[in-house]
Design an enzyme around this catalytic site. Structure first.
Site: not given
Length: 755
Positions: A578, A706, A708
């Site tokens: 990002c 994302h 994660e």
């Protein structure tokens, strides 16, 4: 202040000294006045940190870095001269008397006039209800476990556990070379990265005498019995001091109790009786151990309400109480610091000894905790028997018979054999069949039992006979030797090879990933050369006021631009997520066409929808991409949350990216087909549905979604539906890890395969 107090002490100017801790002056003066049987105190003379304090506030203030000192009035002039010399503020605030009264005044007016007897009389004893039930009666049992088949993998996992893994990153943040006094440092060994058993300093630089300091903390045993927790804690602290050369006849201790509330309440503290009984048993063990080892308690501290209320997801709270805990510190004088030892094996060919007996004592162990159990057989201490062994070990130190010495603590023999090997960066060959043990018929029990009173010792061949003669009568045996090849080899009870692990493998597991903040890299506190993966996370950098990732990229380029290019040239990995992707683009590290990592040729701009967008998307992975991070992955569901995520480039650049297979991720429909630019499957209007790209080597990767944020199965918005469908289809649960973690696993696997 420290230097000042040492000088006035050495000149014999101090009759009594204590610090102003809990209760401030009320405690330090009130208690010291018992020695003279009275005192007069003028509160207006007390130096104040803040104006406007009431008299009672002055009396009980706990402002730090203050001492109460009693001196002979005839020494006052010299005392104050030394105080001025060291720039320490010292003030006479009163006089010790023999009136039997504590007399406190403020500008001549009496604030308090109290009989000193008040401190020792008229107060009822605080009584608690205490009920003790033996662990077996509380339902604790030994778990029913089969013998593990892969002990090597088990040892690696044990080395990586939080209670055992390397804490070097903590030690390195504290100065342990103050005034050039350190003898045995916190981190020792060939790589100067393995923790010592205890620290030794030489405080008087003109003397060879030293001070040893050790400490221990094993609250896990309180789950079974706080008596044995206390006994094992004290024994470990003593053993740590012995291991580096401490004299068992010259040790002092400090006890620090950290205990949950012991006041029983049927609703607020229903297990208060048990906690109180645990405290009683702990105190009994403290007395028994200190008497047996001859340890005076020099000081101590009690924190008796270690409880909290954690908020739940629905606004409710959950009471949490700490385990009943004693932290015990030991200090003592070493006559000659040149005789001190460290725990790292030194020379190939040296003999490996285990001193002390191993029993079936896995209750509360790290091994059981790793497997999700508590157990029953908590380690016990035989203080009289251990004391004789410790005296023999101290004699071996004085005679210089040992090359290294290390206690066996949390994690058991396997963990600490690994530490000895890692410390010396040499190999150890050990035969479990030769271990001094009692009633053990399983390899894993020998490897992971946490029986107290044990050491791992290496002895030069020339000293073998002398050491054996000195240790005669103690449970000890030569179990192997130090090897040139840096590998830990352990033979099981049956004579078969049980473990063969290299020092490199063990250090990798023990140290685990090392993390550093980007600001530490910029400040030069850590070197980028020491790392293999550089990650630029998502979020906002400097509010993105000048565009997403713009200031972050400028700051990095200005401060460590050349180092980043060196990092790329060394074929290490970089990922930007990002805002991190935007940073990589602004730096020119992506797309890196023709290996040019300085030129910006693509952009991530405002979403076509005109606003910030938070949603989950499906992305498909280009199977022909060289990207290291996406190997073996076909599609992924991941969240996006951005306002500037639209990928844009000139047509010529887009063609190059496509031809080079640098387009890694593309937004897709739920069935895995290209989104074709359609909103909301393509949430930002990216050309060619591009969600992520890599450089030509596949080692630099940027993406807007994302990964994660999909770290657990429950992160997925449809996880309950997926779970129910799997249940109905009879499909077994596939673990708890979210699919996004696979990207990071691929990165780690890249270096593990190289190693």
């Amino acid at each position: 202040m420290h230097d000042f107090l040492l000088e006035v002490r050495d000149e014999g100017l101090i009759r009594f000294i204590t610090d102003n801790g809990g209760g401030g002056l009320s405690s330090s003066i009130g208690e010291s006045a018992l020695f003279s049987n009275g005192c007069d105190v003028q509160l207006e003379k007390v130096p104040l940190k803040y104006d406007g304090l009431d008299q009672w506030e002055i009396w009980i203030s706990e402002s730090q870095e203050r001492m109460t000192v009693a001196i002979d009035p005839t020494h006052l002039e010299r005392f104050m001269a030394l105080s001025r010399q060291h720039a320490v503020e010292s003030t006479v605030i009163g006089t010790y008397t023999d009136t039997g009264k504590l007399h406190i005044t403020y500008n001549g007016a009496t604030c308090a006039y109290i009989d000193l007897d008040l401190l020792t009389s008229a107060f009822p004893k605080w009584e608690f209800e205490a009920v003790w039930q033996a662990p077996a009666l509380r339902g604790l049992t030994e778990p029913v476990l089969g013998v593990p088949e892969n002990c090597a993998a088990l040892i690696l996992d044990m080395l990586g556990r939080p209670n055992i893994c390397s804490k070097a990153w903590v030690c390195r943040q504290y100065d342990h070379e103050v005034q050039g006094t350190s003898v045995i440092k916190p981190l020792i060994g060939a790589g100067r990265d393995v923790p010592t058993d205890a620290a030794v300093i030489r405080p008087v630089l003109t003397s060879e005498q030293g001070l040893v300091f050790s400490q221990a903390l094993v609250p896990m045993y309180s789950t079974i019995d706080a008596y044995h927790m206390t006994a094992c804690t004290i024994d470990e602290a003593v053993r740590r001091a012995i291991a580096v050369g401490g004299d068992p006849n010259h040790l002092g201790g400090v006890d620090n109790f950290c205990w949950p509330n012991i006041q029983y309440h049927p609703v607020k503290n229903p297990d208060g009786r048990h906690k109180a009984a645990q405290l009683v048993r702990s105190c009994k063990a403290l007395k028994a151990m200190c008497m047996a080892y001859g340890i005076p308690l020099l000081s101590g501290k009690d924190s008796m309400y270690v409880d909290g209320h954690l908020p739940g997801r629905y606004g409710e709270t959950h009471k949490v109480s700490a385990l009943e805990t004693l932290q015990f510190s030991v200090t003592g004088v070493i006559e000659d610091v040149r005789q001190c030892l460290t725990m790292d094996c030194k020379v190939p060919g040296d003999r490996v000894w285990v001193v002390g007996i191993t029993k079936n004592e896995l209750g509360g162990s790290e091994y059981y905790e790793h497997l999700g159990h508590v157990g029953l057989n908590v380690p016990t201490v035989d203080p009289d028997g251990f004391a004789a062994c410790y005296r023999a070990m101290a004699e071996a130190v004085k005679k210089g018979l040992m090359a290294s010495c290390h206690g066996i603590y949390r994690g058991g023999l396997a963990v600490h054999l690994g530490l000895v090997a890692m410390g010396g960066e040499l190999g150890l060959t050990v035969d479990l069949a030769k271990m001094p043990s009692e009633g053990i018929h399983r390899d894993d029990t020998l490897l992971f039992s946490e029986s107290a009173g044990r050491f791992i010792v290496t002895v030069a061949p020339d000293n073998q006979d002398a050491f054996e003669a000195l240790i005669a009568g103690q449970p000890a045996a030569c179990v192997g030797h130090v090897a040139e090849t840096p590998q830990l080899k352990i033979t099981g009870i049956d004579g078969k090879c049980l473990v063969a692990l290299t020092v490199e493998e063990m250090k990798s597991a023990w140290k685990g990933p090392k993390r550093a903040h980007i600001n530490a890299l910029i400040a030069g506190d850590v070197s980028l050369d020491d790392f293999q993966i550089l990650a630029f996370g998502g979020g906002f950098s400097w509010g993105d006021d000048h565009g997403a990732g713009v200031i972050q990229a400028l700051r990095l380029k200005t401060n460590i631009g050349d180092k980043l290019l060196d990092f790329v040239a060394s074929e290490k990995l970089i990922i930007g997520i990002c805002n991190g992707f935007q940073t990589l683009v602004n730096l020119g590290l992506l797309p890196g066409i023709d290996r040019d990592y300085t030129k910006r040729t693509v952009a991530l701009t405002y979403n076509d929808c005109g606003n910030f967008r938070d949603q989950w998307v499906r992305v498909k992975i280009n199977p022909d991409s060289p990207c290291v991070f996406t190997r073996g992955i076909k599609t992924l569901d991941l969240p996006v949350r951005h306002g500037e995520g639209k990928f844009y480039s000139e047509s010529e650049t887009l063609k190059a990216l496509t031809d080079n297979h640098q387009v890694v991720l593309q937004y897709a429909t739920p069935d895995g087909k290209s989104a074709g630019g359609a909103f909301p499957h393509n949430p930002n209007g990216s050309i060619a549905d591009i969600a992520g790209i890599c450089d030509p080597t596949g080692r630099i990767f940027g993406l807007m979604p994302h990964p994660e944020a999909y770290n657990h199965v429950t992160n997925h918005p449809d996880w309950t539906r997926q779970l129910e469908k799997r249940k109905r289809a009879g499909v077994s649960e596939n673990g708890r890890m979210g699919e996004g973690i696979r990207i990071f696993e691929n990165a780690v696997a890249c270096f593990r395969s190289v190693d």
